[in-house]
Scaffold this motif. Structure first.
Motif, PDB file in Angstrom:
ATOM      1  N   ARG A   1       2.091  -4.350   3.328  1.00  0.00           N
ATOM      2  CA  ARG A   1       1.726  -5.262   2.233  1.00  0.00           C
ATOM      3  C   ARG A   1       0.264  -5.654   2.396  1.00  0.00           C
ATOM      4  O   ARG A   1      -0.161  -6.036   3.488  1.00  0.00           O
ATOM      5  CB  ARG A   1       2.570  -6.525   2.252  1.00  0.00           C
ATOM      6  N   THR A   2      -0.491  -5.610   1.301  1.00  0.00           N
ATOM      7  CA  THR A   2      -1.918  -5.911   1.373  1.00  0.00           C
ATOM      8  C   THR A   2      -2.354  -6.845   0.254  1.00  0.00           C
ATOM      9  O   THR A   2      -1.713  -6.932  -0.804  1.00  0.00           O
ATOM     10  CB  THR A   2      -2.779  -4.635   1.266  1.00  0.00           C
TER      11      THR A   2
ATOM     12  N   ALA B   1       0.852  -1.186   0.000  1.00  0.00           N
ATOM     13  CA  ALA B   1       0.000   0.000   0.000  1.00  0.00           C
ATOM     14  C   ALA B   1       0.888   1.236   0.000  1.00  0.00           C
ATOM     15  O   ALA B   1       1.938   1.262   0.638  1.00  0.00           O
ATOM     16  CB  ALA B   1      -0.902  -0.005   1.232  1.00  0.00           C
TER      17      ALA B   1
ATOM     18  N   LEU C   1      -9.980  -6.837   2.769  1.00  0.00           N
ATOM     19  CA  LEU C   1      -8.587  -6.372   2.813  1.00  0.00           C
ATOM     20  C   LEU C   1      -7.833  -7.160   3.873  1.00  0.00           C
ATOM     21  O   LEU C   1      -8.359  -7.417   4.964  1.00  0.00           O
ATOM     22  CB  LEU C   1      -8.560  -4.884   3.172  1.00  0.00           C
ATOM     23  N   TYR C   2      -6.565  -7.497   3.585  1.00  0.00           N
ATOM     24  CA  TYR C   2      -5.672  -8.184   4.516  1.00  0.00           C
ATOM     25  C   TYR C   2      -4.380  -7.373   4.553  1.00  0.00           C
ATOM     26  O   TYR C   2      -3.718  -7.221   3.515  1.00  0.00           O
ATOM     27  CB  TYR C   2      -5.413  -9.621   4.057  1.00  0.00           C
ATOM     28  N   ALA C   3      -3.997  -6.866   5.719  1.00  0.00           N
ATOM     29  CA  ALA C   3      -2.927  -5.872   5.788  1.00  0.00           C
ATOM     30  C   ALA C   3      -1.800  -6.284   6.735  1.00  0.00           C
ATOM     31  O   ALA C   3      -1.957  -7.180   7.562  1.00  0.00           O
ATOM     32  CB  ALA C   3      -3.501  -4.530   6.235  1.00  0.00           C
ATOM     33  N   HIS C   4      -0.659  -5.584   6.601  1.00  0.00           N
ATOM     34  CA  HIS C   4       0.558  -5.775   7.399  1.00  0.00           C
ATOM     35  C   HIS C   4       1.235  -7.120   7.115  1.00  0.00           C
ATOM     36  O   HIS C   4       1.930  -7.668   7.968  1.00  0.00           O
ATOM     37  CB  HIS C   4       0.272  -5.650   8.905  1.00  0.00           C
TER      38      HIS C   4
ATOM     39  N   THR D   1      -7.681  -6.913   9.180  1.00  0.00           N
ATOM     40  CA  THR D   1      -8.524  -7.290   8.044  1.00  0.00           C
ATOM     41  C   THR D   1      -9.867  -6.588   8.133  1.00  0.00           C
ATOM     42  O   THR D   1     -10.419  -6.419   9.226  1.00  0.00           O
ATOM     43  CB  THR D   1      -8.695  -8.821   7.959  1.00  0.00           C
TER      44      THR D   1
ATOM     45  N   ASN E   1      -3.278   0.044  -3.667  1.00  0.00           N
ATOM     46  CA  ASN E   1      -3.390  -1.255  -3.002  1.00  0.00           C
ATOM     47  C   ASN E   1      -4.157  -1.182  -1.681  1.00  0.00           C
ATOM     48  O   ASN E   1      -3.849  -1.896  -0.712  1.00  0.00           O
ATOM     49  CB  ASN E   1      -2.009  -1.885  -2.779  1.00  0.00           C
ATOM     50  N   ALA E   2      -5.139  -0.306  -1.644  1.00  0.00           N
ATOM     51  CA  ALA E   2      -6.046  -0.188  -0.502  1.00  0.00           C
ATOM     52  C   ALA E   2      -7.445   0.090  -1.028  1.00  0.00           C
ATOM     53  O   ALA E   2      -7.646   0.338  -2.219  1.00  0.00           O
ATOM     54  CB  ALA E   2      -5.592   0.919   0.444  1.00  0.00           C
TER      55      ALA E   2
ATOM     56  N   TYR F   1      -0.926   0.482   5.833  1.00  0.00           N
ATOM     57  CA  TYR F   1      -1.393  -0.895   5.756  1.00  0.00           C
ATOM     58  C   TYR F   1      -0.275  -1.883   5.425  1.00  0.00           C
ATOM     59  O   TYR F   1      -0.468  -3.092   5.555  1.00  0.00           O
ATOM     60  CB  TYR F   1      -2.471  -1.030   4.674  1.00  0.00           C
TER      61      TYR F   1
END
Length: 229
Positions: free
Chosen positions: A130-131, A121, A143-146, A184, A195-196, A128
């Motif tokens: 890497r997502t 992101a 969304l799946y983050a960090h 998430t 990427n968000a 965030y």
């Protein structure tokens, strides 16, 4: 440690479940102290995940040293940046959850779908890290983050057992920038940028399937709850 409930509490929960039309394992979770009203999503301008669509806990039985148990930790609904439901130019993460997972644990999708974004992101969403973002149809995205690692690519179709990434600590283009956890969130009618996801409305997870033991359903989540794969 799992919570214990006495027979009077469970009996009262069963009676309420009949009134509300809730069946199976969901009745206890609907009554746990510290829970939230089943209608609270609409009160803040969010929406519920539809009962017609499958949804599951987004991790597998290897989570947290093969226990398959994960605590909803850190910020919860209404806390930190988990505040808004329908801003037009920002992420609406009121009903996002933070899962206390081990570094490198597998992340599964909330439901089947197609990957529409995967990478770092950037810009105003760089926090965030890497997502991965998945389109579940009917306007619903997750969304799946960090993440420490991304295991899917844009355009890929994912099933409920697809590992979409690994738990990490990434933020602002670097690893080691936050505590290990999965952030998430689910949105409806959002837009894609850097990427968000932004805009649209936040979605509260409801009627979430789990598979540990004989399996069951979480009616909804509450603060500091421990949930199963």
């Amino acid at each position: 440690m799992q919570r214990k409930y006495g027979p009077l509490f469970i009996a009262a929960a069963r009676r309420l479940s009949v009134i509300l039309g809730v069946a199976g394992t969901t009745y206890i979770l609907s009554m746990i102290p510290g829970g939230v009203s089943p209608s609270q999503a609409a009160a803040y301008g969010c929406v519920d995940w539809p009962t017609s669509k499958f949804i599951q806990t987004p991790f597998d039985n290897h989570a947290n040293n093969n226990s398959g148990l994960v605590k909803l930790d850190y910020n919860f609904y209404g806390e930190g940046l988990h505040t808004t439901c329908n801003r037009t130019a920002a992420s609406n993460d009121r009903h996002a959850i933070d899962l206390n997972l081990n570094y490198g644990d597998n992340i599964l999708p909330w439901s089947t779908g197609k990957v529409i974004s995967a990478g770092w992101a950037t810009g105003g969403f760089a926090g965030y890290g890497r997502t991965v973002i998945i389109d579940h149809g009917d306007g619903y995205w997750s969304l799946y983050a960090h993440l420490s690692q991304i295991n899917v690519s844009v355009g890929q179709t994912v099933g409920i057992s697809t590992v979409v990434g690994k738990v990490g600590t990434s933020r602002f283009g670097k690893d080691g920038q936050t505590v290990k956890h999965l952030h998430t969130a689910i949105y409806r009618n959002a837009k894609l940028s850097n990427n968000a996801a932004y805009g649209g409305v936040g979605v509260e997870p409801k009627n979430i399937k789990f598979f540990r033991g004989s399996g069951g359903t979480y009616s909804y989540f509450f603060k500091s709850q421990t949930i199963s794969y």
